[in-house]
Write an enzyme that holds these catalytic residues in place. Structure first.
Site, short mmCIF file in Angstrom:
data_model
loop_
_atom_site.label_atom_id
_atom_site.label_comp_id
_atom_site.label_asym_id
_atom_site.label_seq_id
_atom_site.Cartn_x
_atom_site.Cartn_y
_atom_site.Cartn_z
N HIS A 183 1.07 -1.63 -0.05
CA HIS A 183 0.05 0.21 0.09
C HIS A 183 0.95 1.04 -0.30
CE1 HIS A 183 -2.68 2.46 0.37
NE2 HIS A 183 -2.62 3.31 2.25
N HIS A 188 1.40 4.30 -2.30
CA HIS A 188 1.76 6.27 -2.19
C HIS A 188 2.47 6.74 -2.44
CE1 HIS A 188 -1.80 7.22 0.36
NE2 HIS A 188 -2.16 5.99 1.66
N GLU A 228 -6.63 8.53 -0.68
CA GLU A 228 -6.59 6.86 -0.70
C GLU A 228 -7.74 6.50 -1.34
OE1 GLU A 228 -5.22 5.30 1.75
OE2 GLU A 228 -4.00 6.63 2.76
N SER A 247 -3.43 0.24 -4.65
CA SER A 247 -2.69 -1.17 -4.40
C SER A 247 -3.75 -2.18 -3.71
CB SER A 247 -1.56 -0.42 -2.72
OG SER A 247 -3.20 -0.69 -1.99
N1 HBI Z 1 -1.59 5.36 9.47
N2 HBI Z 1 0.44 4.20 9.25
C1 HBI Z 1 -0.65 4.72 8.74
N3 HBI Z 1 -0.74 5.39 7.24
C2 HBI Z 1 -2.29 5.63 6.92
O1 HBI Z 1 -2.35 6.03 5.50
C3 HBI Z 1 -3.05 5.81 7.75
C4 HBI Z 1 -2.41 5.98 8.73
N4 HBI Z 1 -3.74 6.74 9.95
C5 HBI Z 1 -4.87 7.35 9.36
C6 HBI Z 1 -4.69 7.40 8.03
N5 HBI Z 1 -4.12 6.49 7.55
C7 HBI Z 1 -6.17 8.37 7.23
O2 HBI Z 1 -6.93 7.33 6.44
C8 HBI Z 1 -6.77 9.45 8.19
O3 HBI Z 1 -6.70 9.11 9.05
C9 HBI Z 1 -5.91 10.42 8.47
FE FE Z 2 -2.97 4.81 2.69
#
Ligand code: HBI
Ligand code: FE
Length: 325
Positions: A183, A188, A228, A247
């Site tokens: 992912h 990303h 996302e 992903s």
């Molecule tokens: N934590 N490690 C990690 N990776 C993410 O992509 C991630 C997260 N915490 C929250 C988040 N993404 C988001 O979906 C939002 O809550 C900001």
């Molecule tokens: Fe993410």
């Protein structure tokens, strides 16, 4: 000692939640939320697999001990992990032409040509960072799982992307209930190489600094639906821009099909839309283009009430507050 200050007070006496003022203070922004843990959640594909759980624990312990300025730990991935990576990479590849946006295809091609991302091996974060630093100044730092939205968004303000270092379970290569290497790196990283996505992410991050819980929830929701699970339209066809889609083989096909609903991306509407985090989304937001999404996001961010403004200084990697009278 900043570590012990949890609340700032503004001139009017309002309480402002603590937030990092310098990139090194992201060391205090790595709180995980426990959700879909393989140790406790039977829905996790690694549930009951002691070897997988120990491996994930080892990598997470390494990430927890990371401090800003440390060299990024080198990880020796196993043969089995490389094989899982390759299987996912090659399967996703079959949808790239037809289902992903131009920026993703262009950036992935450059990453592949430089040998940073290949199906053959899981890349090291150090090598990814060298590439991203040149493109947008984004930097990956290891973290140990799903972070709280507040901590995760604060790191984006500094163009830091907190990245898990473990891989999904080999028994379920095409789906993961939580962020994992596929992912982060395949979803990303190519998008963080795009200056517009980098700016959008940083803007959301800067708006989150010191925000109320309600504002964090809205910003996290906008992030969710654009960074996302966002789509855009190119030559009349729906294409993925969001890393959660880029992903995930199954959801990528679902999102671009006519099964789910599609609405125009409008941050005011998007921010209050409920979403699904354990199944495919029933609804996706579609941006005209990355530029259009960035313009709308900036309009939205500047409309959020806040008694101070923030200035990010990239030369010192710090944030200063400016007060409104
Ligand atoms: N934590 N490690 C990690 N990776 C993410 O992509 C991630 C997260 N915490 C929250 C988040 N993404 C988001 O979906 C939002 O809550 C900001
Ligand atoms: Fe993410």
């Amino acid at each position: 000692d900043l570590k012990n200050i949890s609340i700032y007070k503004s001139d009017k006496g309002e309480e402002i939640p603590w937030f990092p003022r310098h990139i090194s203070e992201l060391d205090q922004c790595s709180k995980c939320v426990t959700k879909y843990e393989p140790t406790t959640d039977p829905r996790h594909p690694g549930h009951g697999d002691a070897t997988y759980i120990a491996r994930r624990q080892f990598l997470n312990d390494q990430a927890v001990n990371f401090r800003h300025g440390d060299p990024i730990p080198y990880v020796e991935y196993t043969k089995e992990e490389h094989a899982t990576w390759k299987a996912v990479y090659e399967k996703l590849k079959t949808l790239h032409e037809s289902h992903t946006c131009l920026s993703y295809r262009k950036n992935l091609k450059m990453l592949e040509e430089e040998g940073v991302l290949t199906a053959e091996k899981i890349p090291q974060i150090v090598d990814v960072n060298k590439y991203l630093m040149r493109k947008t100044g984004f930097m990956l730092r290891p973290c140990s799982g799903l972070l709280s939205a507040r901590d995760f968004l604060a790191s984006l303000a500094y163009r830091v992307f907190q990245t898990t270092t473990y891989l999904r379970h080999h028994g379920s290569p095409h789906h993961s209930p939580e962020p994992d290497l596929v992912h982060e790196l395949l979803g990303h990283v190519p998008m963080f190489s795009d200056p517009l996505i980098a700016q959008m992410s940083q803007d959301i991050g800067l708006m989150s600094l010191g925000a109320t819980d309600d504002q964090i929830e809205k910003l996290a929701t906008v992030y969710w639906f654009i960074i996302e699970f966002g789509l855009c339209r190119e030559d009349g066809k729906l294409k993925a821009i969001g890393a959660g889609l880029l992903s995930a083989y199954g959801e990528l096909m679902h999102a671009c099909s006519d099964v789910p609903d599609h609405k125009e991306f409008d941050p005011r509407v998007t921010a209050v839309q409920t979403y699904e985090d354990s199944d495919y989304q029933p609804l996706y937001f579609v941006a005209h283009s990355l530029q259009d999404a960035l313009i709308k996001l900036r309009e939205y961010a500047s409309s959020m009430p806040r008694s101070y403004g923030v200035i990010y200084d990239p030369l010192t990697q710090s944030v200063r507050l400016i007060k409104k009278v």
